[in-house]
Write a protein that holds these residues in place. Structure first.
Motif, PDB file in Angstrom:
ATOM      1  N   TYR A 110       0.833  -1.207   0.000  1.00 44.18           N
ATOM      2  CA  TYR A 110       0.000   0.000   0.000  1.00 44.18           C
ATOM      3  C   TYR A 110       0.866   1.255   0.000  1.00 44.18           C
ATOM      4  O   TYR A 110       0.653   2.171  -0.809  1.00 44.18           O
ATOM      5  CB  TYR A 110      -0.925  -0.001   1.225  1.00 44.18           C
ATOM      6  CG  TYR A 110      -1.776   1.247   1.315  1.00 44.18           C
ATOM      7  CD1 TYR A 110      -2.981   1.327   0.637  1.00 44.18           C
ATOM      8  CD2 TYR A 110      -1.356   2.342   2.062  1.00 44.18           C
ATOM      9  CE1 TYR A 110      -3.759   2.486   0.704  1.00 44.18           C
ATOM     10  CE2 TYR A 110      -2.113   3.501   2.123  1.00 44.18           C
ATOM     11  CZ  TYR A 110      -3.324   3.557   1.454  1.00 44.18           C
ATOM     12  OH  TYR A 110      -4.085   4.714   1.508  1.00 44.18           O
ATOM     13  N   TYR A 111       1.841   1.300   0.884  1.00 44.13           N
ATOM     14  CA  TYR A 111       2.673   2.507   0.987  1.00 44.13           C
ATOM     15  C   TYR A 111       3.631   2.652  -0.195  1.00 44.13           C
ATOM     16  O   TYR A 111       4.000   3.768  -0.559  1.00 44.13           O
ATOM     17  CB  TYR A 111       3.421   2.512   2.310  1.00 44.13           C
ATOM     18  CG  TYR A 111       2.522   2.847   3.476  1.00 44.13           C
ATOM     19  CD1 TYR A 111       1.754   4.008   3.465  1.00 44.13           C
ATOM     20  CD2 TYR A 111       2.426   2.006   4.579  1.00 44.13           C
ATOM     21  CE1 TYR A 111       0.912   4.322   4.518  1.00 44.13           C
ATOM     22  CE2 TYR A 111       1.586   2.318   5.650  1.00 44.13           C
ATOM     23  CZ  TYR A 111       0.838   3.477   5.608  1.00 44.13           C
ATOM     24  OH  TYR A 111      -0.007   3.791   6.654  1.00 44.13           O
ATOM     25  N   THR A 112       4.001   1.538  -0.807  1.00 44.94           N
ATOM     26  CA  THR A 112       4.802   1.607  -2.027  1.00 44.94           C
ATOM     27  C   THR A 112       3.985   2.256  -3.146  1.00 44.94           C
ATOM     28  O   THR A 112       4.479   3.139  -3.861  1.00 44.94           O
ATOM     29  CB  THR A 112       5.276   0.207  -2.452  1.00 44.94           C
ATOM     30  OG1 THR A 112       6.128  -0.332  -1.432  1.00 44.94           O
ATOM     31  CG2 THR A 112       6.034   0.250  -3.771  1.00 44.94           C
ATOM     32  N   ALA A 113       2.737   1.825  -3.292  1.00 45.04           N
ATOM     33  CA  ALA A 113       1.852   2.410  -4.306  1.00 45.04           C
ATOM     34  C   ALA A 113       1.620   3.887  -4.030  1.00 45.04           C
ATOM     35  O   ALA A 113       1.621   4.714  -4.954  1.00 45.04           O
ATOM     36  CB  ALA A 113       0.519   1.664  -4.330  1.00 45.04           C
ATOM     37  N   PHE A 121       2.890  -5.138  -9.467  1.00 41.35           N
ATOM     38  CA  PHE A 121       3.131  -3.731  -9.796  1.00 41.35           C
ATOM     39  C   PHE A 121       3.562  -3.560 -11.253  1.00 41.35           C
ATOM     40  O   PHE A 121       3.154  -2.606 -11.925  1.00 41.35           O
ATOM     41  CB  PHE A 121       4.170  -3.129  -8.854  1.00 41.35           C
ATOM     42  CG  PHE A 121       3.588  -2.558  -7.590  1.00 41.35           C
ATOM     43  CD1 PHE A 121       3.349  -1.193  -7.468  1.00 41.35           C
ATOM     44  CD2 PHE A 121       3.256  -3.372  -6.522  1.00 41.35           C
ATOM     45  CE1 PHE A 121       2.799  -0.664  -6.314  1.00 41.35           C
ATOM     46  CE2 PHE A 121       2.704  -2.853  -5.361  1.00 41.35           C
ATOM     47  CZ  PHE A 121       2.476  -1.489  -5.256  1.00 41.35           C
ATOM     48  N   VAL A 122       4.375  -4.474 -11.751  1.00 36.46           N
ATOM     49  CA  VAL A 122       4.808  -4.406 -13.149  1.00 36.46           C
ATOM     50  C   VAL A 122       3.598  -4.505 -14.080  1.00 36.46           C
ATOM     51  O   VAL A 122       3.496  -3.787 -15.084  1.00 36.46           O
ATOM     52  CB  VAL A 122       5.839  -5.521 -13.457  1.00 36.46           C
ATOM     53  CG1 VAL A 122       6.081  -5.635 -14.961  1.00 36.46           C
ATOM     54  CG2 VAL A 122       7.142  -5.230 -12.735  1.00 36.46           C
ATOM     55  N   LYS A 123       2.654  -5.377 -13.728  1.00 35.89           N
ATOM     56  CA  LYS A 123       1.422  -5.516 -14.534  1.00 35.89           C
ATOM     57  C   LYS A 123       0.594  -4.233 -14.510  1.00 35.89           C
ATOM     58  O   LYS A 123      -0.197  -3.982 -15.412  1.00 35.89           O
ATOM     59  CB  LYS A 123       0.590  -6.683 -14.018  1.00 35.89           C
ATOM     60  CG  LYS A 123       1.169  -8.042 -14.333  1.00 35.89           C
ATOM     61  CD  LYS A 123       0.310  -9.157 -13.776  1.00 35.89           C
ATOM     62  CE  LYS A 123       0.907 -10.514 -14.058  1.00 35.89           C
ATOM     63  NZ  LYS A 123       0.093 -11.625 -13.466  1.00 35.89           N
ATOM     64  N   GLN A 124       0.783  -3.424 -13.455  1.00 38.57           N
ATOM     65  CA  GLN A 124       0.062  -2.155 -13.351  1.00 38.57           C
ATOM     66  C   GLN A 124       0.816  -1.013 -14.031  1.00 38.57           C
ATOM     67  O   GLN A 124       0.405   0.141 -13.953  1.00 38.57           O
ATOM     68  CB  GLN A 124      -0.180  -1.806 -11.875  1.00 38.57           C
ATOM     69  CG  GLN A 124      -0.934  -2.855 -11.087  1.00 38.57           C
ATOM     70  CD  GLN A 124      -2.273  -3.203 -11.707  1.00 38.57           C
ATOM     71  OE1 GLN A 124      -3.052  -2.320 -12.060  1.00 38.57           O
ATOM     72  NE2 GLN A 124      -2.560  -4.498 -11.820  1.00 38.57           N
TER      73      GLN A 124
END
Length: 218
Positions: free
Chosen positions: A93-96, A130-133
């Motif tokens: 969450y905090y990475t995003a 995350f890569v897929k996003q």
């Protein structure tokens, strides 16, 4: 308490919400009360865990509420950390958030865990997500291990304890009051899931109005 609140609203020319709730039943005090991020607004915090099915079910109702929340409300999400195996999701969450992609990843992460049954527990698996996003892997790695994310994680662990919550999803209003499904629905045992979610948000709305009246009365 209800009578004095009614008098305060009347003196201020404000309308008391239709329902009034009792401390110790639909909501409880946070003791001691916790500092908030804004002095001018009423802070509403949701504590959640991506692995929690109740949080997943609650998310659509909460998202709708955030879209229509009063202008005087500052809404914040905090990923709760009760156990070590909750830490990877909080870090995600905090990475995003630090990458500026939270609007894109928040629902997608919930869906990946609950609809697609992805075991997003390792840095590798979460990195693949995350890569897929659309996030570059080196950017993900840099932020995942950053001081900023680590500091926010530390605060999430601390606030999970300081708010005195015992489960998620939980809502905290202005650092002073907490509520959630079991409390908000104590008088509605036969309520549907949707009604239970709405009842939680009704208690939140009432507490926000109460805090707004208190601020206006200063």
């Amino acid at each position: 308490m209800k009578k004095s609140l009614f008098i305060l609203f009347a003196l201020l020319g404000l309308s008391l919400p239709a329902a009034a709730y009792d401390e110790g039943f639909e909501y409880k005090k946070v003791t001691p009360s916790q500092p908030t991020t804004s002095e001018s607004k009423i802070e509403v915090v949701e504590l959640f865990w991506y692995g929690c099915p109740h949080c997943y079910d609650f998310e659509p109702s909460l998202s709708k509420w955030t879209e229509n929340k009063p202008d005087n409300v500052e809404f914040i999400r905090i990923p709760a950390v009760f156990r070590q195996n909750w830490m990877p999701h909080a870090r995600a969450y905090y990475t995003a958030e630090a990458l500026g992609v939270l609007d894109k990843t928040h629902k997608a992460f919930f869906d990946a865990v609950h609809k697609e049954k992805q075991p997003l527990q390792t840095e590798k698996a979460i990195g693949d997500f995350f890569v897929k996003q659309g996030v570059k892997r080196d950017e993900f790695k840099r932020v995942w291990n950053s001081f900023v994310v680590q500091a926010r994680l530390k605060r999430a662990v601390s606030m999970t304890k300081r708010y005195g919550i015992t489960g998620v999803p939980a809502m905290v209003v202005n650092g002073k009051y907490r509520t959630g499904g079991p409390a908000a629905n104590i008088n509605s045992p036969a309520a549907s899931k949707q009604e239970q979610h709405e009842n939680v948000l009704k208690v939140v709305d009432w507490l926000v109005s109460r805090e707004a009246a208190a601020k206006a009365g200063k």
